[in-house]
Design an enzyme around this catalytic site. Structure first.
Site, PDB file in Angstrom:
ATOM      1  N   ARG A 114      37.309 -23.007   4.401  1.00  0.00           N
ATOM      2  CA  ARG A 114      37.820 -21.928   5.257  1.00  0.00           C
ATOM      3  C   ARG A 114      37.313 -20.573   4.773  1.00  0.00           C
ATOM      4  O   ARG A 114      37.008 -19.692   5.567  1.00  0.00           O
ATOM      5  CB  ARG A 114      39.347 -21.988   5.304  1.00  0.00           C
ATOM      6  CG  ARG A 114      39.937 -21.141   6.420  1.00  0.00           C
ATOM      7  CD  ARG A 114      41.411 -21.402   6.604  1.00  0.00           C
ATOM      8  NE  ARG A 114      42.171 -21.057   5.419  1.00  0.00           N
ATOM      9  CZ  ARG A 114      43.464 -21.339   5.253  1.00  0.00           C
ATOM     10  NH1 ARG A 114      44.131 -21.974   6.191  1.00  0.00           N
ATOM     11  NH2 ARG A 114      44.081 -20.987   4.148  1.00  0.00           N
ATOM     12  N   LYS A 168      40.540 -15.821   7.622  1.00  0.00           N
ATOM     13  CA  LYS A 168      41.535 -15.158   6.771  1.00  0.00           C
ATOM     14  C   LYS A 168      40.982 -13.812   6.313  1.00  0.00           C
ATOM     15  O   LYS A 168      40.695 -13.595   5.126  1.00  0.00           O
ATOM     16  CB  LYS A 168      41.891 -16.079   5.597  1.00  0.00           C
ATOM     17  CG  LYS A 168      43.361 -16.025   5.247  1.00  0.00           C
ATOM     18  CD  LYS A 168      43.778 -17.234   4.438  1.00  0.00           C
ATOM     19  CE  LYS A 168      45.031 -16.983   3.653  1.00  0.00           C
ATOM     20  NZ  LYS A 168      46.195 -16.551   4.421  1.00  0.00           N
ATOM     21  N   GLU A 223      51.013 -17.836  16.482  1.00  0.00           N
ATOM     22  CA  GLU A 223      51.523 -18.098  15.134  1.00  0.00           C
ATOM     23  C   GLU A 223      52.288 -16.876  14.658  1.00  0.00           C
ATOM     24  O   GLU A 223      52.533 -15.948  15.427  1.00  0.00           O
ATOM     25  CB  GLU A 223      50.372 -18.458  14.192  1.00  0.00           C
ATOM     26  CG  GLU A 223      49.312 -17.379  14.036  1.00  0.00           C
ATOM     27  CD  GLU A 223      48.272 -17.721  12.975  1.00  0.00           C
ATOM     28  OE1 GLU A 223      48.601 -18.406  11.992  1.00  0.00           O
ATOM     29  OE2 GLU A 223      47.122 -17.276  13.124  1.00  0.00           O
TER      30      GLU A 223
END
Ligand code: PLP
Ligand code: COI
Length: 340
Positions: A81, A183, A219
Site C-alpha cells: 500500500r 494513505k 469511510e
C-alpha cells in the site's frame, strides 16, 4: 528488560522509543538505511513536505502472543500500500522487501516497548516518507526520507469497546478520482476540521459519504466500515476513494473462512443503513470499534445492537481476528511475521 509502563492504561498516544529506521533517497537512489537514536528530523525550510504536503505513511502493529513471541500483522500489505501511495504522489518507492526488513529490525530494536501479552496494548509501527529537499515551484521533490518509528499504544477510542456515536458531516473526505485510496498525509490534514467539529458537537467520528452523490457510505477519517445484516451477512462498502484497509480485508477473510458467514463488498447506500443490525469501524488503530448510533442531520439511526456492547457478530469477528493476532487461533499462511 521490559519497560516499566502502565500497559493496561495506555491510550493511543506517542511515547518515544529508543530506535527508529532512517533511509535517504538522493541522486535517484535509496541509501541502505539504518537504525538511529535521534528522534528529530532536520530538513530545509523549503522542503517539499513543508510546502506542498508531499508525504504518505503507513500504520501496523506488533503483538506479544500468548506463548510470548513477538509478531507483526501482515506487513507485506502495508509495504504494497505504501508503494501505491508513493506512486500516486510521485515519490520513489522504498522496495517492499526492504520495507518489511526495516519494520522487523525496528520492532526488534524496540522489543522492550512491545506491550506484554494480556494488557490489550500493542506496539504501533509508523512508516512514513516525505520530500526533503527545497521545492518552491509546484513539482515533486528530488530527495526523500523514509523513516519508521514505533510507539506502544492502547485503544484508539477512549472507553475501549463502548459503542460510538458518529455523524454524517457536511464536509467531504476524498474527491472522485482523487487520493482517498492512498494513505497521503493530505487526506488527514483536510479531515482535521471535520473531526474537531464532530468532537465539539459530541460525536466520536465522521461517516463520510461519496462526494459525487452524497448517497453512498464511504469511510471515517481513519477506518473503514463493516455492517451486519439481519441475516448475518457481513457487508462492507466498495469504493475507489476509500483506503483499502488491511483490517477490513482480513475481517472479510475471517468472516468467510473461520465463521462461515456470507460476505459482500458492494456499494452501500446511506438509505439502507437503517436496515443493518450492527455497524463497526475497522482499522489497525480502531481494531473493530462498534457503532451504536449514526446521525445524519435530522435522521437518527439507533443500531439494534445498542449503546452498551458490541453486536454479536461484531464480537465474533473481533475475538477471531484478535485471537489470530495473539497466536491463540491458527493464522492463515503468511499473516503473522515472526519478529522474536
Ligand atoms: N481508512 C483510513 C482513512 C485509515 O486511515 C485507516 C488506517 O490505516 C484505515 C481505513 C484502516 O486501514 P488498516 O486496516 O489498513 O489500518
Ligand atoms: C491506522 O489505523 O493505522 C491509522 O493510520 C488510523 C489513524 C491513526 C490515522
Amino acid at each position: 528488560m521490559k519497560q516499566n509502563i502502565d500497559w493496561a492504561n495506555l491510550g493511543f498516544g506517542y511515547i518515544k522509543t529508543p530506535y527508529r529506521f532512517v533511509a535517504n533517497f538522493k541522486n535517484g537512489e535509496w541509501e541502505k538505511g539504518s537504525l538511529i537514536e535521534d528522534d528529530t528530523v532536520k530538513i530545509s525550510e523549503c522542503a517539499g513536505v513543508l510546502q506542498y504536503a508531499q508525504t504518505c505513511f503507513e500504520g501496523l502493529k506488533a503483538y506479544t502472543t500468548e506463548d510470548n513471541r513477538i509478531v507483526c500483522f501482515r506487513p507485506n500489505l502495508n509495504a504494497q500500500r505504501m508503494a501505491d501511495s508513493c506512486k500516486r504522489l510521485e515519490m520513489p518507492v522504498f522496495p517492499e522487501e526492504e520495507f518489511i526488513n526495516a519494520v522487523v529490525d525496528t520492532i526488534k530494536a524496540n522489543a522492550d516497548f512491545v506491550p506484554p501479552y494480556g494488557f490489550g496494548a500493542t506496539l504501533y509501527i509508523r512508516p512514513y516518507m516525505f520530500g526533503s529537499n527545497p521545492v518552491i515551484g509546484v513539482k515533486p521533490a528530488e530527495e526523500y526520507q523514509f523513516r519508521i518509528f514505533t510507539t506502544p499504544v492502547g485503544p484508539y477510542f477512549k472507553g475501549g469497546i463502548k459503542p460510538l456515536t458518529i455523524r454524517v458531516p457536511d464536509f467531504d473526505r476524498a474527491a472522485p478520482h482523487g487520493t482517498g485510496h492512498i494513505k497521503a498525509g493530505l487526506n488527514y490534514a483536510m479531515s482535521l476540521h471535520a473531526i474537531v467539529d464532530a468532537h465539539n458537537k459530541g460525536y466520536d467520528e465522521n461517516m463520510y459519504l461519496d462526494p459525487a452523490t452524497r448517497t453512498k457510505v464511504e469511510e471515517t477519517g481513519g477506518a473503514n466500515f463493516i455492517f451486519i445484516t439481519k441475516d448475518n451477512v457481513v457487508v462492507t462498502p466498495k469504493s475507489s476513494s476509500i483506503l483499502p484497509s488491511v483490517t477490513r480485508r482480513s475481517l472479510l477473510y475471517v468472516a468467510k473462512h473461520y465463521l462461515g458467514l456470507e460476505t459482500q463488498e458492494r456499494e452501500v447506500l446511506f438509505e439502507e443503513v437503517k436496515e443493518f443490525k450492527e455497524c463497526a469501524l475497522c482499522g489497525t488503530a480502531a481494531v473493530l470499534s462498534p457503532v451504536g448510533k449514526i446521525v445524519n442531520h435530522d435522521i437518527q439511526i439507533l443500531l439494534p445492537s445498542g449503546m452498551e456492547r458490541m453486536g454479536e457478530v461484531t464480537k465474533q469477528l473481533y475475538d477471531t481476528l484478535l485471537g489470530i493476532q495473539l497466536g491463540k487461533i491458527n493464522a492463515p499462511e503468511g499473516w503473522l511475521k515472526e519478529i522474536i
